[in-house]
Enzyme design. Structure first.
Site, short mmCIF file in Angstrom:
data_model
loop_
_atom_site.label_atom_id
_atom_site.label_comp_id
_atom_site.label_asym_id
_atom_site.label_seq_id
_atom_site.Cartn_x
_atom_site.Cartn_y
_atom_site.Cartn_z
N HIS A 169 0.87 -1.28 0.19
CA HIS A 169 0.00 0.24 0.16
C HIS A 169 0.87 1.30 0.03
O HIS A 169 0.30 2.07 -0.13
CB HIS A 169 -1.05 -0.07 1.17
CG HIS A 169 -0.43 0.10 2.50
ND1 HIS A 169 -0.22 -0.70 3.48
CD2 HIS A 169 -0.10 1.30 3.00
CE1 HIS A 169 0.22 -0.36 4.42
NE2 HIS A 169 0.29 0.98 4.40
N ASP A 183 0.10 -7.65 1.29
CA ASP A 183 0.57 -6.31 1.45
C ASP A 183 2.15 -6.10 1.47
O ASP A 183 2.72 -5.27 2.37
CB ASP A 183 -0.08 -5.56 2.69
CG ASP A 183 -0.03 -4.22 2.58
OD1 ASP A 183 0.30 -3.62 1.75
OD2 ASP A 183 -0.15 -3.57 3.75
N SER A 223 4.69 2.33 7.97
CA SER A 223 4.48 1.17 7.26
C SER A 223 5.47 0.85 6.32
O SER A 223 6.02 1.71 5.52
CB SER A 223 3.04 1.63 6.23
OG SER A 223 1.95 1.69 6.94
N THR A 261 2.80 -2.82 9.42
CA THR A 261 1.79 -2.51 8.23
C THR A 261 0.45 -1.92 8.58
O THR A 261 0.08 -1.29 7.85
CB THR A 261 1.52 -3.80 7.64
OG1 THR A 261 0.87 -3.86 6.34
CG2 THR A 261 0.64 -4.64 8.60
N ALA A 262 0.05 -2.06 9.86
CA ALA A 262 -1.17 -1.38 10.24
C ALA A 262 -1.51 -0.96 11.73
O ALA A 262 -0.70 -1.57 12.57
CB ALA A 262 -2.45 -2.31 9.96
#
Length: 202
Positions: free
Chosen positions: A34, A64, A138, A154-155
């Site tokens: 992303h 991802d 990220s 990542t999140a």
């Protein structure tokens, strides 16, 4: 650790930035899909401030994970751990939260095997950590106390909406474990895509 920026847009360009890390001596950089999705130009900033143009090697949206490549001259790859961390292990998150370049935070592994219901990601097997992770982290490496990479941020769980977003940190960060990263990245480098096994049943 490396900063990753991409320029994109239709008619009017804008810049998106995230983090990444040096995977091998061939100049491969690993980040989140992303971070680079929709990019028309990619640039990596190294820790000493040097900027290098990057080429996209491959992307796997289902996990991802993305791989870039830059000129490998003078690069020092990160050391990777051979096994995923255990609950309670101390970890460090590196990245550029809110564009504060090359920051680090620390915490512990709060849980393993987490699924957060992120609609864009099909294969969820996250490390949960309380190390501070914010927008810009990220794609950055999560390391153990030896500095070996054990995952990739990542999140962030924010408690708003569906509970997971790129919002401000609220105590729960999620990272992709190194076992998944190695498998996906090696396939992206070798083939430019990831081939998943499946059964013809539901």
């Amino acid at each position: 650790s490396a900063g990753v920026s991409n320029g994109r847009g239709a008619g009017q360009s804008f810049i998106n930035s995230g983090s990444g890390w040096i995977y091998d001596a061939a100049g491969h950089i690993v980040t989140n899909a992303h971070v680079v999705e929709g990019a028309t130009r990619l640039e990596v900033q190294l820790f000493d401030g040097e900027r290098r143009e990057a080429q996209l090697v491959g992307v796997d949206l289902r996990t991802d994970i993305a791989v870039l490549q830059v000129d490998a001259q003078g690069l020092r790859p990160a050391q990777r751990e051979t096994q995923d961390p255990q609950q309670g292990d101390m970890v460090f998150a590196f990245g550029s939260p809110f564009d504060f370049r090359f920051s680090m935070s620390n915490g512990i592994v709060s849980g393993l095997g987490r699924a957060a219901g992120i609609s864009e990601i099909e294969y969820e097997n996250f490390i949960q950590t309380d190390a501070a992770i914010n927008p810009g982290n990220s794609g950055g490496p999560l390391t153990n106390t030896k500095g070996h990479v054990v995952g990739m941020s990542t999140a962030i769980a924010t408690g708003q909406g569906n509970g997971v977003s790129q919002g401000q940190f609220s105590g729960i960060g999620l990272a992709i474990p190194i076992s998944m990263i190695d498998n996906v990245v090696d396939q992206l480098i070798d083939h430019g895509e990831v081939i998943k096994g499946y059964l013809g049943i539901s």
